[in-house]
Design an enzyme around this catalytic site. Structure first.
Site, PDB file in Angstrom:
ATOM      1  N   PRO A   9       0.784  -1.217   0.000  1.00 16.33           N
ATOM      2  CA  PRO A   9       0.000   0.000   0.000  1.00 16.33           C
ATOM      3  C   PRO A   9       0.825   1.282   0.000  1.00 16.33           C
ATOM      4  CG  PRO A   9      -0.310  -1.203   2.066  1.00 16.33           C
ATOM      5  CD  PRO A   9       0.505  -2.053   1.173  1.00 16.33           C
ATOM      6  N   ASN A  10       0.323   2.213  -0.770  1.00 14.50           N
ATOM      7  CA  ASN A  10       0.815   3.592  -0.870  1.00 14.50           C
ATOM      8  C   ASN A  10       2.137   3.739  -1.610  1.00 14.50           C
ATOM      9  OD1 ASN A  10      -1.418   4.764   0.581  1.00 14.50           O
ATOM     10  ND2 ASN A  10      -0.534   3.810   2.393  1.00 14.50           N
ATOM     11  N   ARG A  17       4.185  10.892  -1.616  1.00 16.50           N
ATOM     12  CA  ARG A  17       4.048  10.439  -0.231  1.00 16.50           C
ATOM     13  C   ARG A  17       5.306  10.754   0.583  1.00 16.50           C
ATOM     14  NH1 ARG A  17       4.587   4.313   1.849  1.00 16.50           N
ATOM     15  NH2 ARG A  17       3.943   4.690   3.988  1.00 16.50           N
ATOM     16  N   TYR A  22      10.608   9.091   1.882  1.00 14.03           N
ATOM     17  CA  TYR A  22      10.651   8.189   0.730  1.00 14.03           C
ATOM     18  C   TYR A  22      11.291   8.790  -0.516  1.00 14.03           C
ATOM     19  CZ  TYR A  22       7.551   5.524   3.689  1.00 14.03           C
ATOM     20  OH  TYR A  22       7.024   4.822   4.738  1.00 14.03           O
ATOM     21  N   ALA A  76       2.947  -0.995   4.804  1.00 12.16           N
ATOM     22  CA  ALA A  76       2.289  -1.017   6.112  1.00 12.16           C
ATOM     23  C   ALA A  76       1.867  -2.427   6.543  1.00 12.16           C
ATOM     24  CB  ALA A  76       1.075  -0.097   6.107  1.00 12.16           C
ATOM     25  N   HIS A  79       3.847  -4.868   9.162  1.00 11.81           N
ATOM     26  CA  HIS A  79       3.705  -4.852  10.615  1.00 11.81           C
ATOM     27  C   HIS A  79       2.362  -5.392  11.101  1.00 11.81           C
ATOM     28  CE1 HIS A  79       6.980  -2.194   9.660  1.00 11.81           C
ATOM     29  NE2 HIS A  79       6.127  -1.403   9.045  1.00 11.81           N
ATOM     30  N   ASP A  86       1.802 -15.961   6.042  1.00 13.79           N
ATOM     31  CA  ASP A  86       1.355 -17.330   5.777  1.00 13.79           C
ATOM     32  C   ASP A  86       1.425 -17.670   4.292  1.00 13.79           C
ATOM     33  OD1 ASP A  86       0.950 -17.786   8.462  1.00 13.79           O
ATOM     34  OD2 ASP A  86      -1.234 -17.605   8.372  1.00 13.79           O
ATOM     35  N   GLU A  97      12.801  -9.253   1.572  1.00 19.30           N
ATOM     36  CA  GLU A  97      12.006  -8.106   2.005  1.00 19.30           C
ATOM     37  C   GLU A  97      12.808  -6.821   1.797  1.00 19.30           C
ATOM     38  OE1 GLU A  97       9.631  -6.982   6.095  1.00 19.30           O
ATOM     39  OE2 GLU A  97      11.583  -7.946   6.269  1.00 19.30           O
ATOM     40  N   HIS A  99      12.606  -2.422   2.356  1.00 20.48           N
ATOM     41  CA  HIS A  99      11.961  -1.205   2.847  1.00 20.48           C
ATOM     42  C   HIS A  99      12.798  -0.018   2.417  1.00 20.48           C
ATOM     43  CE1 HIS A  99       9.033  -3.423   5.085  1.00 20.48           C
ATOM     44  NE2 HIS A  99      10.009  -4.206   5.484  1.00 20.48           N
ATOM     45  N   ILE A 100      12.166   0.943   1.811  1.00 21.30           N
ATOM     46  CA  ILE A 100      12.870   2.133   1.322  1.00 21.30           C
ATOM     47  C   ILE A 100      13.465   2.902   2.492  1.00 21.30           C
ATOM     48  CG2 ILE A 100      12.550   4.359   0.155  1.00 21.30           C
ATOM     49  CD1 ILE A 100      10.380   2.894  -1.578  1.00 21.30           C
ATOM     50  N   SER A 101      12.687   3.066   3.549  1.00 24.54           N
ATOM     51  CA  SER A 101      13.167   3.788   4.733  1.00 24.54           C
ATOM     52  C   SER A 101      13.798   2.811   5.720  1.00 24.54           C
ATOM     53  CB  SER A 101      12.012   4.532   5.408  1.00 24.54           C
ATOM     54  OG  SER A 101      11.122   3.618   6.030  1.00 24.54           O
ATOM     55  N   ARG A 106      12.308   4.261  12.991  1.00 26.76           N
ATOM     56  CA  ARG A 106      11.018   4.949  12.957  1.00 26.76           C
ATOM     57  C   ARG A 106      10.156   4.554  14.161  1.00 26.76           C
ATOM     58  NH1 ARG A 106       8.587   4.712   7.177  1.00 26.76           N
ATOM     59  NH2 ARG A 106       7.226   6.246   8.139  1.00 26.76           N
ATOM     60  N   ARG A 110       6.696  -0.096  13.933  1.00 32.71           N
ATOM     61  CA  ARG A 110       7.346  -0.555  12.701  1.00 32.71           C
ATOM     62  C   ARG A 110       8.502  -1.525  12.975  1.00 32.71           C
ATOM     63  NH1 ARG A 110       5.203   2.600   8.525  1.00 32.71           N
ATOM     64  NH2 ARG A 110       4.484   4.642   9.217  1.00 32.71           N
TER      65      ARG A 110
END
Length: 146
Positions: A9-10, A17, A22, A76, A79, A86, A97, A99-101, A106, A110
């Site tokens: 999402p987002n 954003r 980001y 999002a 978390h 699953d 995995e 994550h940009i940030s 944070r 998170r």
């Protein structure tokens, strides 16, 4: 070798954003960077982005038997989603995995990654370059596995 890159999402709102977190580059720029990296590595790549948890679960399930690896930024849902965890466990496709940030620096909520529990590696805080690192890692991992 064929990889699926899944974004949650987002992420479709990159550039708009929270640019302080980001960056200013948009989603299409991210896809272009990943395409270029995959092309340089001789990897076929497909992309999926959704703001809906069930659609992400469906994409993971549909990847079974089609893709050798998954790069996933659940955003999002990282978390909150046991369903994504699953699904990753069920298909057992090697996943990385991203994550940009730097989620570790944070908000406290998170700090837990459900999806990461099913991933072989995580890249955080490298911006768009985390995806490139994930692609390169998966290529090395999948090549060594054979």
């Amino acid at each position: 070798m064929k990889l699926l890159v899944i974004n949650g999402p987002n992420l479709n709102l990159l550039g708009l954003r929270e640019p302080a977190i980001y960056g200013n580059r948009n989603y299409e720029a991210l896809l272009s960077l990943i395409r270029s990296a995959c092309e340089a590595e001789g990897i076929d790549v497909d992309f999926f982005q959704s703001n809906h948890e069930g659609a992400i679960v469906d994409a993971i399930q549909a990847a079974y038997g089609v893709y050798g690896g998954i790069v996933i930024n659940p955003a999002a849902y990282t978390h909150t989603s046991v369903a994504i965890l699953d699904a990753l466990k069920a298909v057992a496709i090697p996943a990385v995995e991203v994550h940009i940030s730097d989620v570790d620096s944070r908000e406290p909520f998170r700090q837990v990654s459900y999806a990461g529990m099913a991933c072989i590696k995580t890249y955080k805080g490298l911006g768009f370059d985390g995806y490139v690192e994930a692609v390169r890692f998966l290529k090395s991992y999948l090549t060594a596995e054979k």
